[in-house]
Design an enzyme around this catalytic site. Structure first.
Site, PDB file in Angstrom:
ATOM      1  N   PRO A   2      11.419  33.838  45.356  1.00  0.00           N
ATOM      2  CA  PRO A   2      10.056  34.389  45.470  1.00  0.00           C
ATOM      3  C   PRO A   2       9.926  35.286  46.689  1.00  0.00           C
ATOM      4  CG  PRO A   2       9.999  32.054  44.950  1.00  0.00           C
ATOM      5  CD  PRO A   2      11.419  32.379  45.250  1.00  0.00           C
ATOM      6  N   GLU A   3       9.412  36.495  46.477  1.00  0.00           N
ATOM      7  CA  GLU A   3       9.261  37.465  47.555  1.00  0.00           C
ATOM      8  C   GLU A   3       7.781  37.738  47.782  1.00  0.00           C
ATOM      9  OE1 GLU A   3      11.990  40.781  47.131  1.00  0.00           O
ATOM     10  OE2 GLU A   3      13.360  39.569  45.931  1.00  0.00           O
ATOM     11  N   LYS A  62       6.958  35.869  53.183  1.00  0.00           N
ATOM     12  CA  LYS A  62       7.365  34.801  52.271  1.00  0.00           C
ATOM     13  C   LYS A  62       6.758  33.448  52.635  1.00  0.00           C
ATOM     14  CE  LYS A  62      11.814  36.955  51.176  1.00  0.00           C
ATOM     15  NZ  LYS A  62      13.283  36.772  51.129  1.00  0.00           N
TER      16      LYS A  62
END
Length: 424
Positions: A2-3, A62
């Site tokens: 996940p960015e 993040k």
């Protein structure tokens, strides 16, 4: 992983379902990695969250956190496979297979680490992570001080919420101060928050910059293009909550995932996509557009016109050196083993000599008959050798047959006589 866009999606749903809600109960599963690696425990998290009111959810790159009505506040990182799930809402519907879209969500979900139950609500919130690379910690400071506290203070500015910091001038100074491949610089969260692998590849593709080129070698025009691409890509990813169906059809992200499938590794206009490793991560580039215009790291090869299989073969060729070391080590071990094997022979010889000496010492105690028997046997053997009998010929010593260039004919005949047993 996940960015910046995926984390923005999580924050959106947390605000939607949790803002101004009180946590009535907390279920936890102890995990000495997800909690323990950052100095927290599941039981401490449970105690700190129960009965608290959630005011807001926020993000820096993040990282994301829940702003509570009092400290401590939970600050979280999703790692590689972490996610937040809601009992009455599907936050990742676009990740699901078409055949699973109509299936109800499993609850509680697999690999959950905590579940928050909200007062007066049927909805529940679960943090899940199959690979346990996520992190959940408690930060005991005022909410306004969170970004000035570990771990947020060690991370660089966010391209979306810190636009007044991450200016074109700031970026140029950052690039000029480093001597690393530009892809590695973008991935380092200490420089810029939120950019992961696919976002970095997209930014570099849009800016027409090669990922291997050193950061300090770019012109002002190239840095301006890089800054513009970074702001646009990150901004759109956050705006559409990382729903790839809403990304432009011209984005590399739409076509970069087919590594190894040569028929699919192309853009709609026919440009080939090549994969290579930069900064330890697989990078997707379009060689026709992303040219090297400056120095690159010495340990990376040219990929401007490189086929994908060639790039992969170069990556696989790197580990060959340790094999020779292993071979040398094997030879050394073998030599040591051979040496060990020869040692017992000398030990046995010494042992025999010692036993012979003991027998000689005890000879005086033995009877007269026992004393004479070995003497007679030795005398017989000596006499046999002197007379040159067949017994002596059957087992000649190697020193007797040593071949040398004779100095005269008589010497040859005399040696021949010794071998045949004749007296010449």
């Amino acid at each position: 992983m996940p960015e910046i866009g995926e984390v923005a999606r999580i924050v959106h749903f947390l605000r939607k379902h949790c803002a101004s809600k009180v946590i009535s109960a907390v279920q936890v599963q102890e995990d000495n990695i997800i909690y323990g690696k950052v100095g927290t425990s599941a039981s401490a998290f449970q105690k700190a969250m129960t009965g608290k009111r959630i005011l807001d959810a926020k993000q820096q790159g993040k990282y994301f956190w829940l702003e509570m009505d009092s400290a401590p506040h939970p600050v979280m990182h999703l790692g590689m496979t972490g996610w937040i799930k809601f009992k009455t809402d599907d936050t990742s519907h676009y990740y699901r297979k078409p055949e699973d879209e109509d299936k109800p969500q499993e609850w509680p979900p697999r690999f959950w680490k905590f579940i928050l139950q909200l007062q007066g609500e049927e909805n529940e919130i679960a943090f899940v992570d199959p690979r346990r690379l996520a992190r959940i910690r408690l930060v005991d400071v005022a909410a306004k001080e969170l970004r000035n506290t570990t771990p947020l203070k060690e991370n660089g500015p966010d391209p979306v919420i810190d636009k007044e910091i991450l200016t074109e001038q700031w970026l140029e100074e950052k690039l000029k101060s480093k001597k690393v491949p530009i892809k590695a610089l973008l991935l380092d969260q200490a420089n810029i928050s939120g950019i992961g692998n696919w976002v970095a590849d997209e930014v570099l593709y849009q800016a027409r910059i090669h990922p291997e080129q050193y950061s300090y070698t770019f012109s002002s025009a190239q840095i301006a293009a890089l800054h513009k691409a970074m702001m646009e890509v990150c901004g759109l990813a956050v705006e559409v909550l990382s729903d790839s169906s809403q990304f432009p059809e011209t984005w590399l992200m739409k076509y970069r995932w087919d590594k190894g499938k040569k028929d699919k590794n192309v853009l709609p206009n026919g440009d080939k996509i090549v994969h290579l490793k930069v900064g330890g991560r697989t990078s997707a580039i379009v060689p026709r557009l992303q040219k090297k215009t400056g120095k690159v790291a010495g340990d990376v090869g040219s990929a401007d016109e490189m086929e994908e299989d060639t790039a992969e073969s170069q990556e696989e060729a790197a580990p060959k050196k340790p094999k020779s070391k292993a071979k040398k080590a094997t030879t050394k071990v073998k030599a040591e083993v051979d040496e060990e094997e020869t040692k017992p022979k000398r030990a046995r010889t010494t042992k025999r000599k010692a036993e012979t000496a003991d027998e000689d010492e005890s000879a005086s105690v033995k009877s007269e008959d026992e004393d004479t028997k070995p003497v007679k046997k030795r005398q017989t053997k000596t006499a046999t050798k002197t007379n040159g009998t067949k017994a002596t010929q059957a087992k000649p010593k190697k020193t007797d047959v040593k071949v040398e260039t004779p100095a005269a004919e008589g010497q040859t005949r005399r040696r021949s006589g010794r071998l045949s047993g004749k007296d010449i």
